[in-house]
Design an enzyme around this catalytic site. Structure first.
Site, PDB file in Angstrom:
ATOM      1  CD  GLU A   1      -3.067  -1.175   2.125  1.00 59.62           C
ATOM      2  OE1 GLU A   1      -2.867  -0.601   3.210  1.00 59.62           O
ATOM      3  OE2 GLU A   1      -4.138  -1.741   1.846  1.00 59.62           O
TER       4      GLU A   1
ATOM      5  CD  GLU B   1      -3.785  -6.353   2.135  1.00 56.52           C
ATOM      6  OE1 GLU B   1      -4.661  -5.707   2.738  1.00 56.52           O
ATOM      7  OE2 GLU B   1      -2.575  -6.157   2.283  1.00 56.52           O
TER       8      GLU B   1
HETATM    9  C1  BGP Z   1      -4.579  -3.198   4.580  1.00 54.18           C
HETATM   10  C2  BGP Z   1      -3.267  -3.711   5.076  1.00 54.18           C
HETATM   11  C3  BGP Z   1      -3.312  -4.986   5.825  1.00 54.18           C
HETATM   12  C4  BGP Z   1      -4.599  -5.305   6.519  1.00 54.18           C
HETATM   13  C5  BGP Z   1      -5.835  -4.803   5.842  1.00 54.18           C
HETATM   14  C6  BGP Z   1      -7.094  -4.824   6.662  1.00 54.18           C
HETATM   15  O1  BGP Z   1      -4.592  -1.817   4.620  1.00 54.18           O
HETATM   16  O2  BGP Z   1      -2.366  -3.890   4.014  1.00 54.18           O
HETATM   17  O3  BGP Z   1      -2.152  -5.068   6.596  1.00 54.18           O
HETATM   18  O4  BGP Z   1      -4.570  -5.313   7.857  1.00 54.18           O
HETATM   19  O5  BGP Z   1      -5.696  -3.526   5.330  1.00 54.18           O
HETATM   20  O6  BGP Z   1      -7.136  -3.717   7.501  1.00 54.18           O
HETATM   21  P1  BGP Z   1      -7.434  -3.850   9.028  1.00 54.18           P
HETATM   22  O7  BGP Z   1      -6.444  -4.822   9.548  1.00 54.18           O
HETATM   23  O8  BGP Z   1      -7.280  -2.505   9.602  1.00 54.18           O
HETATM   24  O9  BGP Z   1      -8.822  -4.371   9.114  1.00 54.18           O
END
Ligand code: BGP
Length: 485
Positions: free
Chosen positions: A176, A383
């Site tokens: 990201e 993701e």
């Molecule tokens: C993205 C990241 C991850 C992950 C995901 C979900 O921004 O790359 O590391 O955690 O989001 O977000 P969260 O964990 O805040 O629910």
């Protein structure tokens, strides 16, 4: 005609700091997330300048993947995983980031993990930097705002490409990377620390200490470091494929008012295309100089940077997709609220998750189409998922139909994008096994097919259990996405 191409990379994604734990074991140094305490949907996480004894830092144990990876990889293999995305924690390889020699125990751990994946026929997809800067580089160098990190990262990347040659062929440089276009990216993305100790990371509020000049300079350094890494990866193994990784910002105008449409274009450019143009096309977009001028940004570039960016283009485009965003030029339009990182408007057509994230499967098809039309490189969704609280029934079963619905709807839209002609090569949904939330530090916000008995206060015996979605995804993979029921 099959909905998904043969060899489609079905799988899931995690990150070292959110899963491994063992935060100081076998020579690992502290990394930035090790200094961030747990929060909730309404309580911001806090960063400290030293580890405060007796306080709870979720990454220190996380889900103990470091000691249980064999059991966990076997569960992923049971679902039929073709691909497993994880990250290397830089501080396991170079504990302080600038050490003279790499840490052999760190290398041994990742080698064993990747070998375990291969043994099960699972291809590793590895992120070099997933919010895991060695804390010493944040503290002593000022994080990515310091140009010296480019060379340190290049050395770390070279070490990884050399040590894991043949075991890993697909890489991502920065997770990201575009988070640095917003204040919330300072700490986790840039290793740029707030002054003081025990400071709230309240993403929803303006950050008084945010310095956009520093952030954009840091981002330039990451672009150069990423381009260098791409070249090194190809030099060490011409079979290596390296991708960029962006937090997708699928931006809709709230209305057809031209001001809204222009605002949506502006936000998509600034929060997304600014980075992907550099990484995929090898140059800043034409509108960047005006953007810098109007925001009083002056990006220091060294001679040769432009050539480096042009020579270090990525091989594929990868991104996270959880939600779409809607923007309005009218301040009277209500904002989305919840734990979102931008002042988005509330989209009246979309439901939201319990954490306030809009649910928009069609937005994924739209985004895939937009990005593929623009870049014409293979695409990968690395993701996607639903963070939700799960209930364990008395008999131990976990009925997570809501998670199945979310994933099914998104997979259907990927099939539509493929039918539209998008060269989509894989899908690693987020968090196949429950892990620590990056945004809130919670365990309660679960994404997994595999339940982990660990809770927001750190309690739990860490045992693993298969949820209903486990068997559903197993079927999806076995039928190459034909059977989504
Ligand atoms: C993205 C990241 C991850 C992950 C995901 C979900 O921004 O790359 O590391 O955690 O989001 O977000 P969260 O964990 O805040 O629910």
């Amino acid at each position: 005609m099959a909905k998904f191409p043969e060899g489609f990379l079905w799988g899931g994604a995690i990150a070292a700091n959110q899963a491994e734990g063992a935060y100081l074991e076998d020579g690992k140094g502290l990394s930035v997330p090790d200094m961030i305490k747990g929060g909730t949907v309404n309580t911001p996480r806090r960063i400290t300048s030293t580890v405060h004894p007796g306080e709870y830092y979720p990454s220190h144990e996380a889900i103990d993947f470091y000691h249980r990876y064999k059991e966990d990889v076997a569960l992923l293999a049971e679902m039929g995983f073709k691909c497993f995305r994880t990250s290397i924690n830089w501080a396991r390889i170079f504990p302080n980031g600038d050490d003279a020699e790499p840490n052999p125990a760190g290398i041994a751990f990742y080698r064993s993990l990747f070998e375990e994946c291969r043994r099960h026929g699972i291809e590793p997809l590895v992120t070099l930097s997933h919010y895991e800067l060695p804390f010493a580089l944040a503290e002593n160098y000022g994080g990515w705002a310091n140009r010296e990190l480019v060379a340190l990262f290049a050395r770390y990347a070279r070490t990884c490409f050399t040590e894991f040659r043949g075991l890993v062929r697909r890489w991502l440089t920065f997770n990201e990377i575009n988070c640095l276009t917003a204040p919330f990216g300072n700490v986790m993305g840039g290793g740029i620390l707030p002054p003081g100790d025990d400071v709230a990371l309240d993403y929803g509020k303006p950050m008084a200490w945010d310095d956009p000049q520093k952030r954009y300079q840091a981002l330039h350094h990451q672009f150069v470091a990423s381009a260098k890494a791409v070249r090194i990866a190809h030099e060490i193994d011409p079979g290596n494929k390296v991708g960029c990784m962006l937090a997708s910002r699928a931006v809709y105008p709230y209305s057809c008012r031209p001001e809204d449409v222009l605002l949506a274009q502006k936000m998509a450019r600034q929060a997304n295309l600014y980075c992907s143009d550099v990484q995929v096309r090898g140059a800043y977009p034409v509108w960047a100089p005006r953007f810098w001028r109007e925001n009083n940004l002056s990006i220091a570039m060294e001679p040769g940077d432009e050539e480096l960016l042009a020579a270090g283009k990525v091989d594929f485009y990868s991104f996270s997709y959880y939600k779409s965003s809607t923007v309005s030029s009218d301040p009277a339009v209500p904002v989305a609220g919840g734990n979102v990182f931008y002042d988005d408007a509330k989209n009246p057509y979309l439901a939201v998750s319990d954490w306030g994230w809009s649910i928009d499967p069609k937005g994924l098809r739209w985004y895939l189409g937009e990005m593929y039309d623009r870049y014409h490189v293979p695409m990968m969704v690395v993701e996607n998922g639903l963070g939700a609280a799960d209930t364990v029934e008395e008999d131990g079963s976990i009925h997570d139909g809501y998670r199945i619905d979310y994933l099914r709807d998104h997979i259907e839209q990927m099939a539509e994008a493929i039918a539209d002609g998008v060269d989509l090569i894989g899908y690693t949904m987020w968090g196949p096994i429950d892990l620590v939330s990056a945004g809130t530090g919670e365990m309660k916000k679960r994404y997994g097919f595999i339940y982990v008995d660990k809770h927001n206060d750190g309690s739990g015996d860490l045992h693993r259990a298969r949820k209903d979605s486990f068997f559903w995804y197993q079927k999806v993979i076995a039928t190459n996405g034909e059977d989504l029921t």
